[in-house]
Write a protein that holds these residues in place. Structure first.
Motif, PDB file in Angstrom:
ATOM      1  N   LEU A  28      10.264 -28.203  98.020  1.00 39.80           N
ATOM      2  CA  LEU A  28      10.944 -28.815  98.860  1.00 39.80           C
ATOM      3  C   LEU A  28      10.822 -30.051  99.582  1.00 39.80           C
ATOM      4  N   LYS A  29       9.219 -30.119  99.721  1.00 42.67           N
ATOM      5  CA  LYS A  29       8.596 -31.465 100.100  1.00 42.67           C
ATOM      6  C   LYS A  29       8.912 -32.363  99.234  1.00 42.67           C
ATOM      7  N   SER A  30       8.765 -32.142  97.753  1.00 44.79           N
ATOM      8  CA  SER A  30       9.030 -33.159  96.760  1.00 44.79           C
ATOM      9  C   SER A  30      10.420 -33.533  96.844  1.00 44.79           C
ATOM     10  N   LEU A  31      11.275 -32.643  96.960  1.00 47.03           N
ATOM     11  CA  LEU A  31      12.673 -32.925  97.147  1.00 47.03           C
ATOM     12  C   LEU A  31      13.142 -34.155  98.073  1.00 47.03           C
ATOM     13  N   ASN A  32      12.458 -33.873  99.486  1.00 46.40           N
ATOM     14  CA  ASN A  32      12.598 -34.740 100.571  1.00 46.40           C
ATOM     15  C   ASN A  32      11.964 -36.175 100.112  1.00 46.40           C
ATOM     16  N   ASP A  33      10.950 -36.163  99.338  1.00 47.87           N
ATOM     17  CA  ASP A  33      10.279 -37.435  99.181  1.00 47.87           C
ATOM     18  C   ASP A  33      11.206 -38.282  98.198  1.00 47.87           C
ATOM     19  N   SER A  34      11.546 -37.388  96.996  1.00 43.79           N
ATOM     20  CA  SER A  34      12.300 -38.179  95.837  1.00 43.79           C
ATOM     21  C   SER A  34      13.738 -38.414  96.203  1.00 43.79           C
ATOM     22  N   VAL A  35      14.356 -37.386  96.589  1.00 43.53           N
ATOM     23  CA  VAL A  35      15.909 -37.439  96.822  1.00 43.53           C
ATOM     24  C   VAL A  35      16.333 -38.041  98.255  1.00 43.53           C
ATOM     25  N   PHE A  36      15.721 -37.706  99.224  1.00 43.16           N
ATOM     26  CA  PHE A  36      16.178 -38.163 100.860  1.00 43.16           C
ATOM     27  C   PHE A  36      15.330 -39.168 101.171  1.00 43.16           C
ATOM     28  N   THR A  37      14.792 -40.069 100.330  1.00 37.86           N
ATOM     29  CA  THR A  37      13.919 -41.188 100.837  1.00 37.86           C
ATOM     30  C   THR A  37      14.747 -42.011 101.579  1.00 37.86           C
ATOM     31  N   LYS A  38      14.087 -42.724 102.616  1.00 37.27           N
ATOM     32  CA  LYS A  38      14.648 -43.591 103.667  1.00 37.27           C
ATOM     33  C   LYS A  38      14.374 -45.046 103.091  1.00 37.27           C
ATOM     34  N   ASN A  39      14.079 -45.229 101.940  1.00 36.94           N
ATOM     35  CA  ASN A  39      14.043 -46.468 101.310  1.00 36.94           C
ATOM     36  C   ASN A  39      15.517 -47.044 101.322  1.00 36.94           C
ATOM     37  N   ILE A  40      15.597 -48.282 101.885  1.00 38.64           N
ATOM     38  CA  ILE A  40      16.930 -48.811 101.826  1.00 38.64           C
ATOM     39  C   ILE A  40      17.317 -49.277 100.659  1.00 38.64           C
ATOM     40  N   LEU A  41      16.310 -49.635  99.572  1.00 38.16           N
ATOM     41  CA  LEU A  41      16.668 -50.456  98.460  1.00 38.16           C
ATOM     42  C   LEU A  41      17.026 -49.102  97.320  1.00 38.16           C
ATOM     43  N   VAL A  42      16.916 -47.700  97.660  1.00 36.07           N
ATOM     44  CA  VAL A  42      17.561 -46.733  96.983  1.00 36.07           C
ATOM     45  C   VAL A  42      19.012 -46.605  97.062  1.00 36.07           C
ATOM     46  N   SER A  43      19.842 -46.907  96.370  1.00 34.29           N
ATOM     47  CA  SER A  43      21.284 -46.785  96.539  1.00 34.29           C
ATOM     48  C   SER A  43      21.572 -45.298  96.721  1.00 34.29           C
ATOM     49  N   ASN A  44      22.921 -45.084  96.951  1.00 31.83           N
ATOM     50  CA  ASN A  44      23.530 -43.951  97.124  1.00 31.83           C
ATOM     51  C   ASN A  44      23.926 -43.177  95.532  1.00 31.83           C
ATOM     52  N   SER A  45      24.023 -44.270  94.837  1.00 29.80           N
ATOM     53  CA  SER A  45      24.132 -43.945  93.365  1.00 29.80           C
ATOM     54  C   SER A  45      23.054 -43.212  92.632  1.00 29.80           C
ATOM     55  N   LYS A  46      21.765 -43.833  93.086  1.00 31.70           N
ATOM     56  CA  LYS A  46      20.721 -43.518  92.552  1.00 31.70           C
ATOM     57  C   LYS A  46      20.238 -41.968  93.237  1.00 31.70           C
ATOM     58  N   LYS A  47      20.384 -41.818  94.597  1.00 30.75           N
ATOM     59  CA  LYS A  47      20.091 -40.673  95.410  1.00 30.75           C
ATOM     60  C   LYS A  47      21.091 -39.716  94.475  1.00 30.75           C
ATOM     61  N   ALA A  48      22.315 -39.813  94.361  1.00 30.05           N
ATOM     62  CA  ALA A  48      23.123 -38.883  93.587  1.00 30.05           C
ATOM     63  C   ALA A  48      22.752 -38.417  92.366  1.00 30.05           C
ATOM     64  N   SER A  49      22.151 -39.654  91.464  1.00 26.17           N
ATOM     65  CA  SER A  49      21.600 -39.199  90.413  1.00 26.17           C
ATOM     66  C   SER A  49      20.425 -38.480  90.362  1.00 26.17           C
ATOM     67  N   LYS A  50      19.512 -38.581  91.236  1.00 34.43           N
ATOM     68  CA  LYS A  50      18.414 -37.663  91.589  1.00 34.43           C
ATOM     69  C   LYS A  50      18.659 -36.420  91.700  1.00 34.43           C
ATOM     70  N   ALA A  51      19.627 -36.280  92.827  1.00 32.95           N
ATOM     71  CA  ALA A  51      20.258 -34.826  93.163  1.00 32.95           C
ATOM     72  C   ALA A  51      20.730 -34.060  91.820  1.00 32.95           C
ATOM     73  N   LYS A  52      21.426 -34.659  91.241  1.00 31.88           N
ATOM     74  CA  LYS A  52      22.105 -34.082  89.842  1.00 31.88           C
ATOM     75  C   LYS A  52      21.118 -33.684  89.205  1.00 31.88           C
ATOM     76  N   LYS A  53      20.273 -34.558  88.789  1.00 29.43           N
ATOM     77  CA  LYS A  53      18.968 -34.052  87.913  1.00 29.43           C
ATOM     78  C   LYS A  53      18.224 -32.874  88.387  1.00 29.43           C
ATOM     79  N   VAL A  54      17.822 -32.600  89.650  1.00 33.98           N
ATOM     80  CA  VAL A  54      17.223 -31.514  90.236  1.00 33.98           C
ATOM     81  C   VAL A  54      18.185 -30.338  90.237  1.00 33.98           C
ATOM     82  N   SER A  55      19.518 -30.543  90.595  1.00 37.71           N
ATOM     83  CA  SER A  55      20.460 -29.245  90.476  1.00 37.71           C
ATOM     84  C   SER A  55      20.783 -28.727  89.079  1.00 37.71           C
ATOM     85  N   GLU A  56      20.645 -29.493  88.129  1.00 38.39           N
ATOM     86  CA  GLU A  56      21.014 -28.977  86.887  1.00 38.39           C
ATOM     87  C   GLU A  56      19.672 -28.749  85.941  1.00 38.39           C
ATOM     88  N   SER A  57      18.472 -28.975  86.569  1.00 35.81           N
ATOM     89  CA  SER A  57      17.148 -28.652  85.803  1.00 35.81           C
ATOM     90  C   SER A  57      16.593 -27.219  86.060  1.00 35.81           C
TER      91      SER A  57
END
Length: 229
Positions: free
Chosen positions: A81-110
């Motif tokens: 969960l800590k890794s999930l918060n760091d990778s998917v729910f990052t507050k970096n404004i340079l990370v777009s919503n589509s990239k966040k969605a892609s990271k979330a999908k990868k975690v959900s499907e693996s």
């Protein structure tokens, strides 16, 4: 038959004659890897990095939750969960919503366990082809199996040509199809009998399911490769 470290686990599976041997193979490999994850591998840094990255599928979350060692499972969830918060729910404004969605999908499907099980099963199936090609005793054990479920029938028969079975590929395919088709026909007859048993006009209220009593459960196992209670 000449056994070695690769063939022994496979031949032990085929020494039994109860249901689909590849289903038994999956169950055994899955159980060993799950036990390993909750035991010896729990505190191994390399394993924890991978479980943090991949997580698990719903089936394996449930399987681990129902086993012993719930504290170890919780520790694994903590770092994941800590890794999930760091990778998917990052507050970096340079990370777009589509990239966040892609990271979330990868975690959900693996799933860490699914990947390891598939790695092990693929090599055991390669051993099936190789041992069928070289060992008569194994061919006899394979050919005497009572059934193969449809998903594993498809997997086995689709890989024969790719494995270049020059001598016994055709024989393996013929016997695999014979075993599976005979079981499918017998299962169809049992399901028909099961349905007819509910026709009280024909049975005069006397129901005798016979061997068809569990035909619905066996049909699900045959068609899906998964047993139901």
């Amino acid at each position: 038959m000449r056994d070695d470290i690769c063939t022994i686990p496979v031949t032990e599976i085929f020494e039994e004659n109860d249901g689909c041997p590849i289903c038994r193979m999956y169950a055994e490999v899955d159980n060993k890897i799950t036990e390993y994850i909750l035991g010896d591998a729990l505190m191994e840094p390399d394993v924890r990095i991978e479980t943090n990255r991949l997580g698990f599928c719903a089936d394996h979350y449930e399987s681990m939750y129902l086993r012993r060692g719930r504290l170890g499972f919780a520790l694994m969830l903590e770092t994941h969960l800590k890794s999930l918060n760091d990778s998917v729910f990052t507050k970096n404004i340079l990370v777009s919503n589509s990239k966040k969605a892609s990271k979330a999908k990868k975690v959900s499907e693996s799933c860490f366990i699914c990947e390891k099980v598939e790695w092990g099963i693929s090599r055991m199936i390669d051993t099936i082809y190789r041992t069928y090609e070289t060992e008569k005793d194994f061919r006899d054990m394979f050919n005497s199996q009572p059934m193969f479920c449809m998903p594993h029938y498809e997997r086995l028969i689709s890989g024969i040509d790719k494995k270049f079975m020059k001598r016994y590929g055709g024989e393996l395919a013929d016997n695999l199809t014979r075993i599976t088709s005979n079981y499918a026909k017998s299962l169809s007859e049992d399901v028909t009998k099961y349905c007819a048993s509910y026709n009280y006009c024909r049975t005069d209220g006397k129901v005798d399911f016979g061997s068809s009593i569990d035909s619905v459960q066996r049909s699900i196992a045959f068609l899906s490769g998964r047993n139901v209670e």
